[in-house]
Design an enzyme around this catalytic site. Sequence first.
Site, PDB file in Angstrom:
ATOM      1  N   ARG A   1      -3.063   8.206   3.690  1.00 18.79           N
ATOM      2  CA  ARG A   1      -3.334   8.994   4.901  1.00 18.79           C
ATOM      3  C   ARG A   1      -2.073   9.514   5.565  1.00 18.79           C
ATOM      4  NH1 ARG A   1      -7.385   5.325   8.310  1.00 18.79           N
ATOM      5  NH2 ARG A   1      -6.600   3.661   6.952  1.00 18.79           N
TER       6      ARG A   1
ATOM      7  N   GLY B   1       0.803  -1.222   0.000  1.00 13.93           N
ATOM      8  CA  GLY B   1       0.000   0.000   0.000  1.00 13.93           C
ATOM      9  C   GLY B   1       0.833   1.268   0.000  1.00 13.93           C
TER      10      GLY B   1
ATOM     11  N   GLU C   1     -18.088  -6.712  12.061  1.00 12.44           N
ATOM     12  CA  GLU C   1     -17.588  -5.357  11.936  1.00 12.44           C
ATOM     13  C   GLU C   1     -18.406  -4.414  12.820  1.00 12.44           C
ATOM     14  OE1 GLU C   1     -14.779  -4.594  10.444  1.00 12.44           O
ATOM     15  OE2 GLU C   1     -14.628  -6.732   9.986  1.00 12.44           O
TER      16      GLU C   1
END
Length: 459
Positions: free
Chosen positions: A16, A12, A155
Site C-alpha cells: 500500500r 512485509g 473484530e
Amino acid sequence: MENRFAVILAAGQGTRMKSKLYKVLHPVCGKPMVQHVVDQVSKLHLNKIVTIVGHGAEKVQAQLGESCEYALQAEQLGTAHAVMQAAPQLEGQAGTTIVLCGDTPLITSETIDALLSHHVHTKAKATILTAKANDPTGYGRIVRNEEGHVAKIVEHKDASEEELQINEINTGTYCFDNAFLFEALKQVSNENAQGEYYLPDVIEILKNQGEIISAYQTENFDETLGVNDRVALSQAEVIMKKRINEKHMRNGVTIIDPQNTYISAEAEIARDTVIYPGSMIKGKTVIGEDCEIGPNTEIKDCIVGDSTVIRQSVAHNSEIGQNVNIGPFAHIRPQSSIGNDVKIGNFVEVKKSKMGQGSKASHLSYIGDAEVGADVNLGCGSITVNYDGKNKHLTKIEDGAFIGCNSNLIAPVTVGAGAYVAAGSTITEDVPGDALSIARARQVNKEDYVSKLKLNHNS
C-alpha cells in the site's frame, strides 16, 4: 530480573506504500520507522531483540546493524508465522517476550516498559497493548470480564451493536510468556479466508487453556499508529515532529514557529539557541548554545559551535566553529571545516575546504578544495579554480593573506602568509609571503577612439 525479549515484525513489503523502498525503511523525521522501534526497545536493555526480516532483508539488516539478531521469513504467511521464525533464538527459554510491528515508529520505551511491568504484575500469559480511539471503526474491540482481564477480542466486522460501542481497541502489540507463546504458535491454524497464521489466534488458544489474558491501556493513542500508506506516514511525521520540537523547547531551545520547523530525531541542540521558521535540521547535527539558525536554513550532519549564526543558507556534513556568521544564501558543502570567528557571506560556496580562525569571504566567492589560514580576507568574486577538467587540485592561502576582488587562484597554487593579490588577478604561480602579486593585463587608454569610431561609422 527475569529474561525479557523482543520480536520486531519487519518482513512485509508494504504494497500500500506503492514504493520501491520497503515499508519499514520509510523515514519518519529522518529515521527509518523500524530504526525508531529498535532504538526505543534498546533503551530497555532486553536480553535479546530478534527482528523478523523478509522483503528487503539485506537493506533492513544494513540499517539496523548489530543492534539486534535476525530471523528470515522467506514467505509472508501471517504474523504468527513471522514470530515462529524466531524459535531458534527464543523457543524454550523462560521469560517475557514483547512483539511489536516495525511500522509503529511512535511507540516509546516508556510505554513498552509499562506494558512489560503490567504483564508481570498481573501474572498473565499474554497481555495486549490497548488504547482508546475516538473513532474505533475498523479496529478489533477489547471485551473485558469482571476482573478487568480480556474476555475476547472482537473484530469490527464481527462485533455486535453493544460491542461496537466499545472504544478500547487492540493495537497489535503484545506481551507473552515466552515458553507459552511458542507452544501456542504450534497450534495456530491457517484455516481462514487468507490462508495465513495470525498472531491474535495465540490469545484465543491461551484463553481456552484457562490462562489469564490481560490488557494494558496506553493513554497516548498516537503511539499506536501503524503506518501502512503514505497518508499514515505523513500523520506519523506530524506527530513525531511535534514530539521532537517540544522536547527541544523544554530543554531550553527557542523555536519561533514549531509547525514550520523540521528537526530530525537524532539532532542535538543546546540551550538558548533560537530556530527561526522554515529551518530544517537533518541527520545527526549537533548545534551548540546561543546560536541563531534560520529562517529558511537547511543543516544536515553538521557540528555547529556556540554563538554561531546561520541565515537562509545550506550546510551539509561539515564542522562549523564558534562565533561564525554564515549567510544569507551561502552554501557549505560536505567535508568543510569552518574555524571560529569566520564570516561566510551572501552567495559564497565552500566545498571540501578549511577556513582558519577569523577569515572572511563576505560575498560572491567560490572556495573549493582549499586550505585557508587564519585572518585571511577573500574579496568579492574570489575563486579557487580547483578543477582542470579531469582532477581536483589544492589551493593554499596562508595566514593573513589578502585576496583582492575578482581574483582567480589557479590550483595547485600557494599564496604565502601576509601576501597581497591585486584585484582582478589570475594567479598561476605561488605567491611568496608578504609579496604583492599582480597578474592582469596592463591598462591601455586609446584617446578619442570612440569619436573616431563613430565618425567612420557615419561616413
